[in-house]
Design a protein around this motif. Sequence first.
Motif, PDB file in Angstrom:
ATOM      1  N   PHE A  69       0.868  -1.182  -0.109  1.00 16.25           N
ATOM      2  CA  PHE A  69      -0.058   0.072  -0.090  1.00 16.25           C
ATOM      3  C   PHE A  69       0.819   1.228  -0.041  1.00 16.25           C
ATOM      4  CE2 PHE A  69      -2.323   3.281   2.763  1.00 16.25           C
ATOM      5  CZ  PHE A  69      -3.261   3.657   1.653  1.00 16.25           C
ATOM      6  N   ARG A  70       1.947   1.040   0.596  1.00 18.72           N
ATOM      7  CA  ARG A  70       2.641   2.546   0.745  1.00 18.72           C
ATOM      8  C   ARG A  70       3.433   2.797  -0.766  1.00 18.72           C
ATOM      9  NH1 ARG A  70       6.940   2.680   5.859  1.00 18.72           N
ATOM     10  NH2 ARG A  70       7.184   4.704   4.821  1.00 18.72           N
ATOM     11  N   ARG A  71       3.322   2.013  -1.484  1.00 23.12           N
ATOM     12  CA  ARG A  71       4.166   2.353  -2.757  1.00 23.12           C
ATOM     13  C   ARG A  71       2.988   2.736  -3.692  1.00 23.12           C
ATOM     14  NH1 ARG A  71       6.560  -2.867  -1.701  1.00 23.12           N
ATOM     15  NH2 ARG A  71       5.113  -3.969  -3.056  1.00 23.12           N
ATOM     16  N   SER A  72       1.649   2.977  -3.419  1.00 24.81           N
ATOM     17  CA  SER A  72       0.731   3.326  -4.241  1.00 24.81           C
ATOM     18  C   SER A  72       0.245   4.938  -4.118  1.00 24.81           C
ATOM     19  CB  SER A  72      -0.473   2.460  -3.821  1.00 24.81           C
ATOM     20  OG  SER A  72      -1.244   2.736  -2.610  1.00 24.81           O
ATOM     21  N   SER A  73      -0.578   5.497  -4.850  1.00 28.61           N
ATOM     22  CA  SER A  73      -0.934   6.740  -4.962  1.00 28.61           C
ATOM     23  C   SER A  73      -1.915   6.953  -3.996  1.00 28.61           C
ATOM     24  CB  SER A  73      -1.396   7.387  -6.041  1.00 28.61           C
ATOM     25  OG  SER A  73      -2.421   6.237  -6.742  1.00 28.61           O
ATOM     26  N   ALA A  74      -2.425   5.870  -3.405  1.00 27.79           N
ATOM     27  CA  ALA A  74      -3.551   6.057  -2.343  1.00 27.79           C
ATOM     28  C   ALA A  74      -3.029   6.241  -1.169  1.00 27.79           C
ATOM     29  CB  ALA A  74      -4.464   4.684  -2.276  1.00 27.79           C
ATOM     30  N   TYR A  75      -1.735   5.876  -0.663  1.00 28.42           N
ATOM     31  CA  TYR A  75      -1.096   6.164   0.397  1.00 28.42           C
ATOM     32  C   TYR A  75      -0.826   7.603   0.590  1.00 28.42           C
ATOM     33  CZ  TYR A  75       2.557   6.197   3.866  1.00 28.42           C
ATOM     34  OH  TYR A  75       3.448   6.472   4.777  1.00 28.42           O
ATOM     35  N   VAL A  76      -0.231   8.134  -0.530  1.00 28.27           N
ATOM     36  CA  VAL A  76      -0.008   9.446  -0.437  1.00 28.27           C
ATOM     37  C   VAL A  76      -1.171  10.539  -0.193  1.00 28.27           C
ATOM     38  CG1 VAL A  76       1.057  11.479  -1.925  1.00 28.27           C
ATOM     39  CG2 VAL A  76       1.844   9.179  -2.258  1.00 28.27           C
ATOM     40  N   GLN A  77      -2.437  10.189  -0.782  1.00 26.12           N
ATOM     41  CA  GLN A  77      -3.625  10.621  -0.525  1.00 26.12           C
ATOM     42  C   GLN A  77      -4.216  10.531   0.537  1.00 26.12           C
ATOM     43  OE1 GLN A  77      -6.374   9.068  -3.559  1.00 26.12           O
ATOM     44  NE2 GLN A  77      -5.035   9.754  -5.310  1.00 26.12           N
ATOM     45  N   LEU A  78      -3.949   9.520   1.395  1.00 24.22           N
ATOM     46  CA  LEU A  78      -4.444   9.222   2.650  1.00 24.22           C
ATOM     47  C   LEU A  78      -3.541  10.094   3.665  1.00 24.22           C
ATOM     48  CD1 LEU A  78      -5.703   7.322   4.774  1.00 24.22           C
ATOM     49  CD2 LEU A  78      -3.788   5.821   4.831  1.00 24.22           C
ATOM     50  N   ARG A  79      -2.413  10.400   3.491  1.00 30.43           N
ATOM     51  CA  ARG A  79      -1.486  11.189   4.247  1.00 30.43           C
ATOM     52  C   ARG A  79      -2.258  12.615   4.434  1.00 30.43           C
ATOM     53  NH1 ARG A  79       4.493  10.736   3.368  1.00 30.43           N
ATOM     54  NH2 ARG A  79       4.618  11.984   4.990  1.00 30.43           N
ATOM     55  N   GLU A  80      -3.001  13.003   3.376  1.00 25.86           N
ATOM     56  CA  GLU A  80      -3.254  14.465   3.174  1.00 25.86           C
ATOM     57  C   GLU A  80      -4.978  14.681   3.700  1.00 25.86           C
ATOM     58  OE1 GLU A  80      -1.481  16.805   2.661  1.00 25.86           O
ATOM     59  OE2 GLU A  80       0.137  15.344   1.966  1.00 25.86           O
ATOM     60  N   THR A  81      -5.096  13.463   4.484  1.00 20.51           N
ATOM     61  CA  THR A  81      -6.876  13.429   4.959  1.00 20.51           C
ATOM     62  C   THR A  81      -6.807  13.083   6.477  1.00 20.51           C
ATOM     63  OG1 THR A  81      -7.230  11.062   4.582  1.00 20.51           O
ATOM     64  CG2 THR A  81      -7.568  12.463   2.427  1.00 20.51           C
ATOM     65  N   ASN A  82      -7.961  13.169   6.954  1.00 19.09           N
ATOM     66  CA  ASN A  82      -8.248  12.708   8.388  1.00 19.09           C
ATOM     67  C   ASN A  82      -7.960  11.380   8.757  1.00 19.09           C
ATOM     68  OD1 ASN A  82      -9.411  15.551   8.417  1.00 19.09           O
ATOM     69  ND2 ASN A  82     -11.213  14.853   9.247  1.00 19.09           N
ATOM     70  N   GLY A  83      -7.913  10.464   7.601  1.00 19.95           N
ATOM     71  CA  GLY A  83      -7.927   9.129   7.693  1.00 19.95           C
ATOM     72  C   GLY A  83      -6.377   8.804   7.984  1.00 19.95           C
ATOM     73  N   ALA A  84      -5.219   9.753   7.900  1.00 21.03           N
ATOM     74  CA  ALA A  84      -4.146   9.452   8.190  1.00 21.03           C
ATOM     75  C   ALA A  84      -3.685   9.039   9.432  1.00 21.03           C
ATOM     76  CB  ALA A  84      -3.218  10.929   7.936  1.00 21.03           C
ATOM     77  N   VAL A  85      -4.491   9.212  10.371  1.00 19.07           N
ATOM     78  CA  VAL A  85      -4.329   8.638  11.706  1.00 19.07           C
ATOM     79  C   VAL A  85      -4.494   7.141  11.842  1.00 19.07           C
ATOM     80  CG1 VAL A  85      -6.947   8.422  12.511  1.00 19.07           C
ATOM     81  CG2 VAL A  85      -5.296   9.134  14.142  1.00 19.07           C
ATOM     82  N   MET A  86      -4.969   6.550  10.644  1.00 17.68           N
ATOM     83  CA  MET A  86      -4.907   5.070  10.544  1.00 17.68           C
ATOM     84  C   MET A  86      -3.660   4.455  10.799  1.00 17.68           C
ATOM     85  SD  MET A  86      -7.903   3.811  10.837  1.00 17.68           S
ATOM     86  CE  MET A  86      -9.619   4.115  10.758  1.00 17.68           C
ATOM     87  N   LEU A  87      -2.622   5.502  10.276  1.00 14.61           N
ATOM     88  CA  LEU A  87      -0.990   4.952  10.256  1.00 14.61           C
ATOM     89  C   LEU A  87      -0.591   4.713  11.603  1.00 14.61           C
ATOM     90  CD1 LEU A  87       0.180   7.375   7.416  1.00 14.61           C
ATOM     91  CD2 LEU A  87      -0.263   4.884   7.270  1.00 14.61           C
TER      92      LEU A  87
END
Length: 380
Positions: A69-87
Amino acid sequence: MAITFFIWLNFLVPHPATPIVTFDSIAALWAKSDLIGQALLLLAMVGIALFAIRHFQSLIWNLSEFARFRRSSAYVQLRETNGAVMLMTLPLTLAMTINVLFVLGAVFVPGLWNVVEYLFPFSLTAFFAVGVLALRTFADIFGRAIANGHFDCTRNNNLTQLLAAFAFAMVGVGLAAPAAMSTVKLTIGIAMLGSIFFIMAAIVLALVLLVLGTRAMLTSGLAVEAGPSLWMPIPLLTLIGIAFLRISHGLHTGFELHIEPVHRLLITAVFFSLQMLVGLFGWSVLQRVGYFRTYLNGPSRSPGAYGLICPAVGLFVFGMFFLHVGLVQNGLVEKFSPVYFVLLAALAAVQALGIATMFRLDRRLLSAPAKKLAEAESAA
Protein backbone atom coordinates in the motif's frame (compact mmCIF):
# COMPACT_ATOMS: atom_id res chain seq x y z
CA MET A 1 -7.96 -11.62 22.88
CA ALA A 2 -5.02 -13.87 23.80
CA ILE A 3 -4.44 -11.57 26.79
CA THR A 4 -7.95 -12.23 28.13
CA PHE A 5 -7.11 -15.92 28.65
CA PHE A 6 -3.87 -14.93 30.37
CA ILE A 7 -5.89 -12.70 32.71
CA TRP A 8 -7.93 -15.73 33.82
CA LEU A 9 -4.72 -17.52 34.78
CA ASN A 10 -3.19 -14.45 36.39
CA PHE A 11 -6.06 -13.91 38.81
CA LEU A 12 -7.10 -17.52 39.49
CA VAL A 13 -3.78 -19.38 39.62
CA PRO A 14 -1.83 -18.79 42.88
CA HIS A 15 1.61 -17.26 42.26
CA PRO A 16 2.88 -15.93 45.62
CA ALA A 17 6.54 -15.91 44.54
CA THR A 18 6.07 -13.88 41.34
CA PRO A 19 4.05 -10.74 40.47
CA ILE A 20 2.39 -12.50 37.50
CA VAL A 21 1.47 -16.10 36.76
CA THR A 22 4.24 -18.21 35.18
CA PHE A 23 4.68 -21.68 33.71
CA ASP A 24 6.02 -22.89 37.06
CA SER A 25 2.98 -21.69 39.06
CA ILE A 26 0.65 -23.22 36.44
CA ALA A 27 2.52 -26.53 36.62
CA ALA A 28 2.33 -26.51 40.42
CA LEU A 29 -1.46 -26.03 40.33
CA TRP A 30 -1.82 -28.64 37.56
CA ALA A 31 -0.07 -31.25 39.74
CA LYS A 32 -2.62 -30.93 42.54
CA SER A 33 -5.79 -30.24 40.52
CA ASP A 34 -8.54 -32.68 39.58
CA LEU A 35 -9.60 -33.32 35.98
CA ILE A 36 -11.94 -30.31 35.92
CA GLY A 37 -9.22 -27.99 37.18
CA GLN A 38 -6.73 -29.35 34.68
CA ALA A 39 -9.27 -28.96 31.87
CA LEU A 40 -9.79 -25.29 32.78
CA LEU A 41 -6.05 -24.67 32.89
CA LEU A 42 -5.67 -26.36 29.51
CA LEU A 43 -8.54 -24.32 28.07
CA ALA A 44 -6.89 -21.04 29.10
CA MET A 45 -3.50 -22.07 27.73
CA VAL A 46 -5.01 -23.27 24.44
CA GLY A 47 -6.91 -19.97 24.21
CA ILE A 48 -3.67 -18.01 24.62
CA ALA A 49 -1.87 -20.14 22.03
CA LEU A 50 -4.63 -20.11 19.39
CA PHE A 51 -5.28 -16.36 19.54
CA ALA A 52 -1.53 -15.66 19.62
CA ILE A 53 -1.12 -17.70 16.43
CA ARG A 54 -4.02 -15.79 14.89
CA HIS A 55 -2.38 -12.52 15.96
CA PHE A 56 0.91 -13.32 14.23
CA GLN A 57 -0.85 -14.57 11.09
CA SER A 58 -2.79 -11.31 10.90
CA LEU A 59 0.33 -9.29 11.70
CA ILE A 60 2.37 -10.83 8.88
CA TRP A 61 -0.48 -10.43 6.40
CA ASN A 62 -1.14 -6.81 7.35
CA LEU A 63 2.54 -5.84 7.28
CA SER A 64 2.82 -7.37 3.80
CA GLU A 65 -0.29 -5.56 2.57
CA PHE A 66 0.85 -2.29 4.14
CA ALA A 67 4.22 -2.54 2.40
CA ARG A 68 2.39 -2.79 -0.93
CA PHE A 69 0.00 0.00 0.00
CA ARG A 70 2.86 2.41 0.78
CA ARG A 71 3.99 2.20 -2.85
CA SER A 72 0.58 3.30 -4.16
CA SER A 73 -0.82 6.75 -4.87
CA ALA A 74 -3.63 5.99 -2.40
CA TYR A 75 -1.07 6.10 0.42
CA VAL A 76 0.00 9.61 -0.57
CA GLN A 77 -3.63 10.71 -0.71
CA LEU A 78 -4.38 9.11 2.67
CA ARG A 79 -1.66 11.16 4.37
CA GLU A 80 -3.47 14.35 3.31
CA THR A 81 -6.82 13.38 4.86
CA ASN A 82 -8.28 12.79 8.32
CA GLY A 83 -7.77 9.07 7.69
CA ALA A 84 -4.00 9.49 8.08
CA VAL A 85 -4.47 8.67 11.77
CA MET A 86 -4.92 5.04 10.67
CA LEU A 87 -1.13 4.94 10.24
CA MET A 88 -0.91 5.02 14.06
CA THR A 89 -2.21 1.44 14.06
CA LEU A 90 1.29 0.28 13.05
CA PRO A 91 3.02 1.25 16.34
CA LEU A 92 -0.15 0.28 18.20
CA THR A 93 -0.04 -3.24 16.76
CA LEU A 94 3.71 -3.63 17.28
CA ALA A 95 3.30 -2.68 20.95
CA MET A 96 0.49 -5.23 21.23
CA THR A 97 2.82 -7.83 19.71
CA ILE A 98 5.46 -7.27 22.41
CA ASN A 99 2.78 -7.83 25.06
CA VAL A 100 1.72 -11.07 23.37
CA LEU A 101 5.35 -12.28 23.27
CA PHE A 102 5.73 -11.46 26.97
CA VAL A 103 2.62 -13.49 27.82
CA LEU A 104 3.75 -16.44 25.70
CA GLY A 105 7.13 -16.46 27.44
CA ALA A 106 5.60 -16.29 30.92
CA VAL A 107 3.06 -19.07 30.33
CA PHE A 108 4.96 -21.51 28.11
CA VAL A 109 8.68 -21.19 29.00
CA PRO A 110 9.72 -23.03 32.20
CA GLY A 111 11.98 -21.11 34.56
CA LEU A 112 11.81 -17.89 32.57
CA TRP A 113 11.26 -15.82 35.68
CA ASN A 114 14.70 -16.82 36.95
CA VAL A 115 16.28 -14.66 34.25
CA VAL A 116 13.54 -12.05 33.85
CA GLU A 117 15.69 -9.20 35.17
CA TYR A 118 18.01 -9.74 32.21
CA LEU A 119 15.04 -9.61 29.84
CA PHE A 120 13.55 -6.34 31.11
CA PRO A 121 16.20 -4.15 29.38
CA PHE A 122 15.33 -5.80 26.06
CA SER A 123 11.62 -5.26 26.73
CA LEU A 124 12.19 -1.59 27.56
CA THR A 125 14.34 -1.12 24.46
CA ALA A 126 11.65 -2.66 22.25
CA PHE A 127 8.89 -0.48 23.70
CA PHE A 128 11.03 2.67 23.45
CA ALA A 129 11.72 1.83 19.79
CA VAL A 130 7.99 1.46 19.12
CA GLY A 131 7.40 4.68 21.06
CA VAL A 132 9.84 6.54 18.79
CA LEU A 133 7.97 5.16 15.76
CA ALA A 134 4.68 6.33 17.29
CA LEU A 135 6.09 9.81 17.95
CA ARG A 136 7.50 10.12 14.42
CA THR A 137 4.24 8.94 12.86
CA PHE A 138 2.20 11.29 15.04
CA ALA A 139 4.46 14.26 14.29
CA ASP A 140 4.25 13.56 10.57
CA ILE A 141 0.45 13.24 10.56
CA PHE A 142 -0.60 16.01 12.90
CA GLY A 143 2.38 18.26 12.19
CA ARG A 144 1.42 18.31 8.52
CA ALA A 145 -2.24 18.87 9.40
CA ILE A 146 -1.44 21.85 11.63
CA ALA A 147 1.14 23.33 9.26
CA ASN A 148 -1.09 23.03 6.17
CA GLY A 149 -4.49 23.30 7.81
CA HIS A 150 -5.94 20.44 5.76
CA PHE A 151 -7.68 18.68 8.67
CA ASP A 152 -11.42 18.60 7.93
CA CYS A 153 -13.21 19.17 11.24
CA THR A 154 -16.64 18.71 9.65
CA ARG A 155 -15.74 15.14 8.65
CA ASN A 156 -14.27 14.35 12.06
CA ASN A 157 -17.70 13.24 13.33
CA ASN A 158 -16.42 10.11 15.09
CA LEU A 159 -13.68 9.22 17.59
CA THR A 160 -11.30 7.47 15.21
CA GLN A 161 -8.62 10.11 15.89
CA LEU A 162 -8.27 8.56 19.37
CA LEU A 163 -6.13 5.90 17.68
CA ALA A 164 -3.19 8.23 18.23
CA ALA A 165 -3.80 8.30 21.99
CA PHE A 166 -4.45 4.54 21.95
CA ALA A 167 -1.03 3.90 20.40
CA PHE A 168 0.77 6.04 22.99
CA ALA A 169 -1.14 4.36 25.82
CA MET A 170 -0.19 0.89 24.55
CA VAL A 171 3.47 1.87 24.62
CA GLY A 172 3.02 3.44 28.05
CA VAL A 173 1.40 0.39 29.65
CA GLY A 174 4.10 -1.85 28.16
CA LEU A 175 6.85 0.32 29.62
CA ALA A 176 5.10 0.22 33.00
CA ALA A 177 5.33 -3.59 33.21
CA PRO A 178 8.98 -3.72 34.44
CA ALA A 179 8.10 -1.01 36.96
CA ALA A 180 5.61 -3.40 38.55
CA MET A 181 7.67 -6.58 38.21
CA SER A 182 11.34 -5.69 38.58
CA THR A 183 13.28 -5.56 41.84
CA VAL A 184 16.11 -3.41 40.39
CA LYS A 185 15.60 0.24 41.29
CA LEU A 186 17.18 1.58 38.09
CA THR A 187 14.95 -0.64 35.92
CA ILE A 188 11.89 0.46 37.89
CA GLY A 189 12.84 4.13 37.55
CA ILE A 190 13.47 4.00 33.79
CA ALA A 191 10.26 2.06 33.23
CA MET A 192 8.22 4.50 35.32
CA LEU A 193 9.59 7.62 33.66
CA GLY A 194 9.11 6.23 30.17
CA SER A 195 5.60 5.08 30.99
CA ILE A 196 4.65 8.44 32.50
CA PHE A 197 5.81 10.24 29.34
CA PHE A 198 3.69 8.16 26.97
CA ILE A 199 0.68 7.91 29.29
CA MET A 200 0.62 11.69 29.72
CA ALA A 201 0.84 12.07 25.93
CA ALA A 202 -2.10 9.69 25.59
CA ILE A 203 -4.20 11.55 28.18
CA VAL A 204 -3.60 15.01 26.71
CA LEU A 205 -4.25 13.82 23.16
CA ALA A 206 -7.35 11.89 24.19
CA LEU A 207 -8.88 14.93 25.88
CA VAL A 208 -8.23 17.21 22.89
CA LEU A 209 -9.39 14.70 20.26
CA LEU A 210 -12.42 13.68 22.31
CA VAL A 211 -13.61 17.31 22.41
CA LEU A 212 -13.01 17.80 18.66
CA GLY A 213 -14.78 14.57 17.75
CA THR A 214 -17.73 15.21 20.05
CA ARG A 215 -18.19 18.72 18.69
CA ALA A 216 -18.23 17.43 15.10
CA MET A 217 -20.73 14.70 16.00
CA LEU A 218 -23.02 17.21 17.69
CA THR A 219 -22.88 19.34 14.52
CA SER A 220 -23.01 16.71 11.77
CA GLY A 221 -24.16 13.54 13.49
CA LEU A 222 -22.17 10.32 13.82
CA ALA A 223 -20.38 8.87 10.78
CA VAL A 224 -22.16 5.53 11.11
CA GLU A 225 -19.48 3.33 9.54
CA ALA A 226 -17.03 4.61 12.16
CA GLY A 227 -19.54 3.92 14.94
CA PRO A 228 -17.30 1.49 16.92
CA SER A 229 -14.94 4.41 17.58
CA LEU A 230 -17.46 5.58 20.19
CA TRP A 231 -16.22 2.68 22.32
CA MET A 232 -12.50 3.37 21.80
CA PRO A 233 -12.24 5.16 25.18
CA ILE A 234 -12.93 1.77 26.85
CA PRO A 235 -9.64 0.06 25.91
CA LEU A 236 -7.86 3.41 26.24
CA LEU A 237 -9.06 3.68 29.84
CA THR A 238 -7.98 0.07 30.44
CA LEU A 239 -4.41 0.80 29.36
CA ILE A 240 -4.16 4.04 31.35
CA GLY A 241 -5.70 2.44 34.44
CA ILE A 242 -3.36 -0.58 34.35
CA ALA A 243 -0.39 1.75 33.82
CA PHE A 244 -1.39 3.70 36.95
CA LEU A 245 -1.60 0.45 38.93
CA ARG A 246 1.79 -0.69 37.66
CA ILE A 247 3.43 2.64 38.39
CA SER A 248 1.95 2.66 41.91
CA HIS A 249 3.35 -0.82 42.46
CA GLY A 250 6.77 0.35 41.27
CA LEU A 251 6.65 3.27 43.68
CA HIS A 252 5.77 0.80 46.44
CA THR A 253 8.55 -1.74 45.77
CA GLY A 254 11.29 0.52 44.43
CA PHE A 255 10.84 3.80 46.28
CA GLU A 256 8.98 2.81 49.48
CA LEU A 257 5.95 4.97 48.68
CA HIS A 258 3.45 2.54 50.10
CA ILE A 259 0.14 2.28 48.26
CA GLU A 260 -2.73 0.89 50.32
CA PRO A 261 -5.36 -1.49 48.86
CA VAL A 262 -8.04 1.19 49.24
CA HIS A 263 -6.11 3.42 46.82
CA ARG A 264 -6.25 0.64 44.24
CA LEU A 265 -9.97 0.37 44.87
CA LEU A 266 -10.36 4.07 44.07
CA ILE A 267 -8.25 3.79 40.89
CA THR A 268 -10.08 0.74 39.56
CA ALA A 269 -13.52 2.07 40.53
CA VAL A 270 -12.98 5.41 38.76
CA PHE A 271 -11.74 3.85 35.53
CA PHE A 272 -14.29 1.03 35.48
CA SER A 273 -17.11 3.51 36.11
CA LEU A 274 -15.95 5.62 33.15
CA GLN A 275 -15.82 2.49 31.00
CA MET A 276 -19.37 1.54 31.92
CA LEU A 277 -20.56 5.08 31.13
CA VAL A 278 -18.85 5.01 27.72
CA GLY A 279 -20.18 1.52 27.04
CA LEU A 280 -23.80 2.35 27.84
CA PHE A 281 -23.75 5.63 25.93
CA GLY A 282 -22.06 4.06 22.90
CA TRP A 283 -24.56 1.19 22.89
CA SER A 284 -27.44 3.64 22.93
CA VAL A 285 -26.07 5.59 19.96
CA LEU A 286 -25.10 2.52 17.92
CA GLN A 287 -28.54 1.03 18.45
CA ARG A 288 -30.16 4.31 17.43
CA VAL A 289 -28.22 4.50 14.14
CA GLY A 290 -28.70 0.78 13.42
CA TYR A 291 -25.00 -0.06 13.35
CA PHE A 292 -25.32 -3.69 14.50
CA ARG A 293 -28.26 -4.27 12.18
CA THR A 294 -26.28 -2.91 9.24
CA TYR A 295 -22.63 -3.91 9.72
CA LEU A 296 -22.74 -6.89 12.07
CA ASN A 297 -25.94 -8.69 11.11
CA GLY A 298 -26.90 -7.01 7.83
CA PRO A 299 -25.55 -6.98 4.28
CA SER A 300 -22.99 -4.16 4.67
CA ARG A 301 -19.37 -4.99 5.36
CA SER A 302 -16.80 -2.69 6.92
CA PRO A 303 -13.28 -3.42 8.21
CA GLY A 304 -14.01 -0.83 10.89
CA ALA A 305 -16.35 -3.36 12.50
CA TYR A 306 -13.25 -5.00 13.98
CA GLY A 307 -13.22 -1.93 16.24
CA LEU A 308 -15.88 -3.76 18.27
CA ILE A 309 -13.28 -6.27 19.56
CA CYS A 310 -10.94 -4.03 21.57
CA PRO A 311 -13.74 -2.59 23.76
CA ALA A 312 -14.82 -6.13 24.72
CA VAL A 313 -11.23 -7.04 25.58
CA GLY A 314 -10.67 -3.79 27.46
CA LEU A 315 -13.86 -4.07 29.50
CA PHE A 316 -13.17 -7.70 30.42
CA VAL A 317 -9.53 -7.10 31.36
CA PHE A 318 -10.11 -4.06 33.53
CA GLY A 319 -13.27 -5.63 34.94
CA MET A 320 -11.06 -8.45 36.25
CA PHE A 321 -8.74 -5.86 37.81
CA PHE A 322 -11.68 -4.07 39.41
CA LEU A 323 -13.09 -7.35 40.77
CA HIS A 324 -9.85 -8.73 42.19
CA VAL A 325 -7.61 -5.71 42.90
CA GLY A 326 -10.49 -3.42 43.88
CA LEU A 327 -13.29 -5.47 45.43
CA VAL A 328 -11.69 -8.73 46.61
CA GLN A 329 -8.49 -7.23 48.06
CA ASN A 330 -10.55 -4.72 50.05
CA GLY A 331 -12.95 -7.32 51.45
CA LEU A 332 -16.02 -6.02 49.62
CA VAL A 333 -16.43 -9.35 47.78
CA GLU A 334 -15.20 -12.67 49.10
CA LYS A 335 -13.29 -14.73 46.56
CA PHE A 336 -15.19 -17.83 45.40
CA SER A 337 -18.40 -16.65 47.06
CA PRO A 338 -21.73 -16.69 45.13
CA VAL A 339 -21.49 -12.93 44.48
CA TYR A 340 -17.94 -13.39 43.19
CA PHE A 341 -19.03 -16.03 40.69
CA VAL A 342 -21.95 -13.89 39.50
CA LEU A 343 -19.58 -11.00 38.75
CA LEU A 344 -17.09 -13.39 37.17
CA ALA A 345 -19.82 -14.82 34.94
CA ALA A 346 -20.79 -11.32 33.77
CA LEU A 347 -17.17 -10.64 32.76
CA ALA A 348 -16.93 -14.04 31.07
CA ALA A 349 -20.01 -13.12 29.03
CA VAL A 350 -18.24 -9.98 27.80
CA GLN A 351 -15.22 -12.05 26.76
CA ALA A 352 -17.44 -14.65 25.03
CA LEU A 353 -19.32 -11.89 23.19
CA GLY A 354 -16.03 -10.44 21.96
CA ILE A 355 -14.85 -13.85 20.70
CA ALA A 356 -18.18 -14.55 18.98
CA THR A 357 -18.08 -11.13 17.31
CA MET A 358 -14.51 -11.72 16.11
CA PHE A 359 -15.39 -15.06 14.55
CA ARG A 360 -18.48 -13.57 12.93
CA LEU A 361 -16.47 -10.74 11.41
CA ASP A 362 -13.82 -13.20 10.21
CA ARG A 363 -16.48 -15.14 8.32
CA ARG A 364 -18.05 -11.99 6.87
CA LEU A 365 -14.89 -10.10 5.95
CA LEU A 366 -12.07 -12.60 5.50
CA SER A 367 -13.65 -15.93 4.55
CA ALA A 368 -16.61 -15.00 2.34
CA PRO A 369 -16.06 -15.81 -1.37
CA ALA A 370 -15.86 -12.82 -3.69
CA LYS A 371 -19.07 -13.87 -5.42
CA LYS A 372 -21.04 -13.79 -2.20
CA LEU A 373 -19.58 -10.39 -1.34
CA ALA A 374 -20.59 -9.05 -4.74
CA GLU A 375 -24.10 -10.46 -4.38
CA ALA A 376 -24.47 -8.96 -0.90
CA GLU A 377 -23.28 -5.55 -2.08
CA SER A 378 -25.72 -5.69 -5.03
CA ALA A 379 -28.56 -6.60 -2.69
CA ALA A 380 -27.59 -3.74 -0.36
